[in-house]
Scaffold this motif. Structure first.
Motif, PDB file in Angstrom:
ATOM      1  N   GLY A   1     -12.611 -12.695 -14.968  1.00 21.54           N
ATOM      2  CA  GLY A   1     -12.619 -11.281 -15.299  1.00 21.54           C
ATOM      3  C   GLY A   1     -12.217 -10.382 -14.138  1.00 21.54           C
ATOM      4  N   PRO A   2     -12.018  -9.081 -14.407  1.00 22.21           N
ATOM      5  CA  PRO A   2     -11.600  -8.159 -13.355  1.00 22.21           C
ATOM      6  C   PRO A   2     -12.665  -7.919 -12.295  1.00 22.21           C
ATOM      7  N   GLN A   3     -13.897  -8.304 -12.565  1.00 20.86           N
ATOM      8  CA  GLN A   3     -14.961  -8.150 -11.567  1.00 20.86           C
ATOM      9  C   GLN A   3     -14.745  -9.067 -10.364  1.00 20.86           C
ATOM     10  N   LEU A   4     -13.950 -10.113 -10.544  1.00 19.12           N
ATOM     11  CA  LEU A   4     -13.656 -11.001  -9.419  1.00 19.12           C
ATOM     12  C   LEU A   4     -13.051 -10.226  -8.267  1.00 19.12           C
ATOM     13  N   ALA A   5     -12.117  -9.313  -8.565  1.00 22.50           N
ATOM     14  CA  ALA A   5     -11.471  -8.531  -7.513  1.00 22.50           C
ATOM     15  C   ALA A   5     -12.472  -7.637  -6.794  1.00 22.50           C
ATOM     16  N   GLU A   6     -13.431  -7.098  -7.525  1.00 18.18           N
ATOM     17  CA  GLU A   6     -14.455  -6.260  -6.886  1.00 18.18           C
ATOM     18  C   GLU A   6     -15.329  -7.102  -5.964  1.00 18.18           C
ATOM     19  N   ALA A   7     -15.602  -8.341  -6.343  1.00 19.70           N
ATOM     20  CA  ALA A   7     -16.367  -9.238  -5.478  1.00 19.70           C
ATOM     21  C   ALA A   7     -15.598  -9.583  -4.215  1.00 19.70           C
ATOM     22  N   CYS A   8     -14.265  -9.412  -4.264  1.00 17.55           N
ATOM     23  CA  CYS A   8     -13.403  -9.683  -3.109  1.00 17.55           C
ATOM     24  C   CYS A   8     -13.102  -8.414  -2.320  1.00 17.55           C
ATOM     25  N   GLY A   9     -13.821  -7.336  -2.576  1.00 12.38           N
ATOM     26  CA  GLY A   9     -13.660  -6.095  -1.820  1.00 12.38           C
ATOM     27  C   GLY A   9     -12.733  -5.086  -2.469  1.00 12.38           C
ATOM     28  N   GLY A  10     -12.275  -5.339  -3.699  1.00 17.46           N
ATOM     29  CA  GLY A  10     -11.342  -4.425  -4.356  1.00 17.46           C
ATOM     30  C   GLY A  10     -12.036  -3.252  -5.019  1.00 17.46           C
ATOM     31  N   ARG A  11     -11.254  -2.180  -5.223  1.00 19.66           N
ATOM     32  CA  ARG A  11     -11.747  -1.007  -5.954  1.00 19.66           C
ATOM     33  C   ARG A  11     -10.649  -0.548  -6.894  1.00 19.66           C
ATOM     34  N   TYR A  12     -11.026  -0.283  -8.135  1.00 26.53           N
ATOM     35  CA  TYR A  12     -10.068   0.141  -9.146  1.00 26.53           C
ATOM     36  C   TYR A  12      -9.936   1.666  -9.178  1.00 26.53           C
ATOM     37  N   PHE A  13      -8.696   2.106  -9.499  1.00 31.95           N
ATOM     38  CA  PHE A  13      -8.390   3.530  -9.690  1.00 31.95           C
ATOM     39  C   PHE A  13      -7.590   3.658 -10.974  1.00 31.95           C
TER      40      PHE A  13
END
Length: 358
Positions: free
Chosen positions: A345-357
């Motif tokens: 899921g897209p939460q993987l990127a947040e766990a890797c330090g990402g932030r969505y805009f």
């Protein structure tokens, strides 16, 4: 208890960084490579075990014998290494992760879903910034939506270059091209139109974008595995994958001529050796952030567009690879063949330090 994680190519830049990140999380990966002295030094530094493997065939044999929990493959070109290692992982019951991000690798790994599922193995390809970042945006935009009509991804990496040589794996990835990949030539980009893979010029269909922090960039088509990931996540029959790193101007115009010369095997191999030995100087990253962008359209006129912000693209690659490997080692995956956001899921990127805009 998490299963063991083997890192293939552990003394390379990405492998070494992934091993360090896992060590910070209290995980001692098994370091695999061919240079005994460098492996031993890194293993002593991290408190890890190591396995000396003299080439791809030796890696395959050792995986089949030792049956590790997870194999993280950082050894390119992935068109060469992925399938033999996947064969070994399926035989051994080991989960597999790689960083491949071209149309010669990602579809080939995804095509092995039917082999992996019945034996309980997860195969994950594209576990780096180039691959997982833009796919994560597409998965987020398409959540709860019907199949899309069109999708386009753009990656805008920002990378700090370390001093050193380019290395044989990187040089081979650049100059080998995509022999035998359907839909276009060996040194062409790809797009998907009416559900079919078709040729496109490298750097073509350029678009200007403004990142959320105000940087203007131009992005053109490249033969990226993100194309397959975006199409799969969105269900769109029209798909494009582009990069701000696509060549422009005179360099792009040289591609047809270069393709003629690179078709000759001895010349191509000589150029790979020469490029591999090329030294590069330290260069700071050009922007504070790396960005991934996606735009999705539906047949009823709805449009969604989004961005994912990450730091240095090389560091993001290490985080995606490590996080994916850890989740598989902890039993959080599903058998089959996947790209990272399709699995976690897209939460993987947040766990890797990402932030969505948006």
């Amino acid at each position: 208890m998490a299963e063991s994680i083997w890192i293939l190519g552990a003394t390379g830049r990405t492998g070494r960084a992934a091993a360090g990140l896992l060590q910070q999380r209290g995980i001692a990966p098994v370091l695999v490579g061919r240079n005994a002295a460098r492996l031993r030094a890194l293993a002593e530094e991290l408190g890890s075990d190591f396995v000396i493997a003299n080439g791809l065939d030796d890696m395959v044999a050792r995986i089949r014998h030792a049956r590790p929990g997870v194999v993280l493959n950082t050894v390119g070109p992935f068109m060469v290494t992925a399938n033999p290692l996947i064969d070994a992982c399926i035989a051994a019951g080991s989960h597999y992760v790689d960083l491949g991000n071209d149309m010669g690798v990602v579809p080939a790994v995804l095509a092995r879903d039917a082999e992996a599922t019945p034996v309980g193995v997860a195969l994950v390809t594209g576990a780096g910034f180039g691959g997982a970042a833009s796919e994560s945006v597409v998965v987020r935009l398409c959540d709860g939506m019907p199949p899309a009509a069109k999708v386009r991804t753009d990656m805008v990496p920002s990378i700090e270059i370390e001093e050193g040589t380019l290395g044989e794996a990187f040089a081979a990835t650049l100059l080998t091209g995509m022999p035998g990949v359907p839909g276009g030539g060996r040194y062409q980009a790809r797009r998907i139109s009416n559900g079919r893979i078709r040729p496109a010029g490298i750097g073509s269909r350029r678009q200007k974008l403004t990142t959320p922090d105000g940087h203007e960039v131009s992005s053109g088509l490249m033969p990226l595995g993100e194309l397959a990931a975006a199409q799969r996540a969105s269900g769109a029959p029209e798909a494009e994958a582009a990069s701000a790193e696509a060549p422009t101007g005179p360099l792009r115009a040289l591609f047809p001529l270069a393709e003629v010369f690179l078709r000759f095997g001895p010349l191509r191999r000589a150029l790979i050796r020469r490029l591999a030995a090329t030294r590069v100087s330290t260069r700071p990253r050009p922007r504070e952030y790396s960005w991934a962008h996606a735009r999705v359209e539906w047949a009823d006129g709805r449009v969604r567009e989004g961005w994912l912000r990450l730091g240095d693209a090389s560091e993001a690659t290490v985080r995606f690879a490590a996080e994916t490997s850890v989740r598989l080692a902890e039993g959080k995956g599903t058998p089959g063949a996947f790209t990272p956001a399709a699995l976690f899921g897209p939460q993987l990127a947040e766990a890797c330090g990402g932030r969505y805009f948006d």
